[in-house]
Design a protein around this motif. Structure first.
Motif, mmCIF file in Angstrom:
data_model
loop_
_atom_site.group_PDB
_atom_site.id
_atom_site.type_symbol
_atom_site.label_atom_id
_atom_site.label_comp_id
_atom_site.label_asym_id
_atom_site.label_seq_id
_atom_site.Cartn_x
_atom_site.Cartn_y
_atom_site.Cartn_z
ATOM 1 N N TYR A 1 0.810 -1.213 0.000
ATOM 2 C CA TYR A 1 0.000 0.000 0.000
ATOM 3 C C TYR A 1 0.850 1.273 0.000
ATOM 4 O O TYR A 1 0.321 2.371 -0.123
ATOM 5 C CB TYR A 1 -0.952 0.012 1.203
ATOM 6 N N ASP B 1 1.081 4.471 -2.522
ATOM 7 C CA ASP B 1 0.158 5.609 -2.440
ATOM 8 C C ASP B 1 0.807 6.788 -1.731
ATOM 9 O O ASP B 1 0.964 6.785 -0.511
ATOM 10 C CB ASP B 1 -1.108 5.171 -1.693
ATOM 11 N N ILE C 1 -0.613 9.729 -2.368
ATOM 12 C CA ILE C 1 -1.652 10.696 -2.681
ATOM 13 C C ILE C 1 -2.560 10.998 -1.494
ATOM 14 O O ILE C 1 -2.790 12.157 -1.135
ATOM 15 C CB ILE C 1 -2.520 10.205 -3.862
ATOM 16 N N SER C 2 -3.052 9.950 -0.835
ATOM 17 C CA SER C 2 -4.146 10.138 0.120
ATOM 18 C C SER C 2 -3.699 10.711 1.459
ATOM 19 O O SER C 2 -4.483 11.342 2.144
ATOM 20 C CB SER C 2 -4.854 8.791 0.350
ATOM 21 N N ASN D 1 -3.189 8.873 3.973
ATOM 22 C CA ASN D 1 -3.796 7.983 4.966
ATOM 23 C C ASN D 1 -2.714 7.091 5.562
ATOM 24 O O ASN D 1 -2.191 6.194 4.897
ATOM 25 C CB ASN D 1 -4.884 7.133 4.296
ATOM 26 N N ILE E 1 -4.949 -0.608 -5.408
ATOM 27 C CA ILE E 1 -5.564 0.579 -4.814
ATOM 28 C C ILE E 1 -6.295 1.327 -5.926
ATOM 29 O O ILE E 1 -5.684 2.040 -6.732
ATOM 30 C CB ILE E 1 -4.513 1.472 -4.136
ATOM 31 N N THR F 1 -8.308 3.791 -5.887
ATOM 32 C CA THR F 1 -8.492 5.238 -5.755
ATOM 33 C C THR F 1 -7.304 6.038 -6.289
ATOM 34 O O THR F 1 -7.364 7.271 -6.332
ATOM 35 C CB THR F 1 -8.721 5.612 -4.282
ATOM 36 N N LEU F 2 -6.228 5.358 -6.688
ATOM 37 C CA LEU F 2 -5.068 6.079 -7.228
ATOM 38 C C LEU F 2 -5.436 6.742 -8.555
ATOM 39 O O LEU F 2 -6.196 6.182 -9.346
ATOM 40 C CB LEU F 2 -3.909 5.111 -7.468
#
Length: 286
Positions: A12, A15, A17-18, A20, A229, A231-232
């Protein structure tokens, strides 16, 4: 000189970007990913430098213990994979020191090498190199000596090892990533998405043209069963998952066909008295 390095993070961590950082709900795949890499290195008697997250040291210390038991060089890759330019100097130092101490507690020895996530030391945060020296790091592998998605450091010049004078009598030995220029684009073929994308014959040709090659691999580069993922952003998703199916076979061919060393051994082989020297203020120029 071909240097073998790995960034030890889970699937993960593609990512950026998020933002999170609540990772407790993600499937854990780091154990099998690292074991697969270690098995290949052990077969060939190769030693690499493994840049580990402090979060991995805190939550999955056995991963780092397994790497250390095989005699590999352990470095730091931040605490939780935050891009360095998203922090100020104080928070960067706190994050890095936390990670360094967690990893040192696991392996029982000093951690002296660093790589910023996403090669995110740029001309706007060169102070990070001074902070690394103040924390006792001797080696940095964060330089992308060309324009990059996250800024890059074109002012670094040729992508070869250099000594960086960070002031007050402190130095950092820099081992940058190497780039290949194709149609005006700066490509890193020795790791990450472009290694997975290009056929081995092309990678082999470009590698033979290099006097210095810095590799960087992640366990997720070879994990065909990892979750996607969704949402990327589309471009980021392509870069994160392209070519995974054939990547491990290419990785093994590269190990078979080239002589590799880790960062510590590379340091021993270099005549630093003849190596180029950069001052910190030179890196901050446009």
């Amino acid at each position: 000189m071909n240097i073998l390095t790995f960034d030890i993070e889970d699937w993960y961590n593609c990512d950026f970007i998020s933002g999170n950082f609540d990772w407790s709900h993600y499937e854990v795949r780091i154990y099998q990913g690292v074991d697969r890499i270690l098995e290949e290195l052990e077969k060939r008697g190769l030693k690499g430098t493994f840049f580990c997250l402090g979060w991995i040291a805190e939550h999955h210390p056995d991963v780092i213990r397994a790497i250390h038991r095989q005699g590999h060089h352990i470095g730091c890759h931040s605490y939780q994979h935050e891009l360095a330019f998203r922090m100020d100097e104080k928070s960067f130092k706190a994050d890095t020191l936390k990670a360094k101490q967690l990893i040192e507690e696991v392996i029982g020895e000093e951690v002296n090498a660093f790589r910023a996530p996403g090669f995110s030391i740029t001309r706007h945060n060169t102070w990070a190199l001074r902070s690394l020296a103040e924390m006792g790091f001797r080696y940095d592998c964060s330089m992308f000596p060309a324009p990059h998605d996250y800024g890059g450091m074109p002012s670094y010049g040729d992508g070869i090892p250099k000594r960086i004078d960070v002031g007050d009598g402190l130095w950092v030995k820099e081992f940058p990533i190497n780039v290949h220029t194709l149609w005006g684009k700066h490509l890193v073929f020795s790791g990450g998405g472009f290694f997975r994308l290009f056929p081995y014959g092309l990678i082999d040709r470009w590698a033979k043209e290099c006097d210095y090659m810095m590799t960087y691999f992640h366990p997720r580069d070879f994990d065909t069963g990892q979750p996607v993922i969704k949402t990327l952003p589309l471009k980021r998703r392509f870069k994160s998952y392209v070519g995974i199916k054939g990547a491990f076979a290419k990785f093994r061919r590269l190990l078979d066909n080239y002589e590799f060393c880790n960062v510590v051994e590379a340091d021993r082989r270099i005549d630093w008295a003849k190596a180029p020297v950069l001052k910190l203020e030179e890196l901050g120029k446009d």
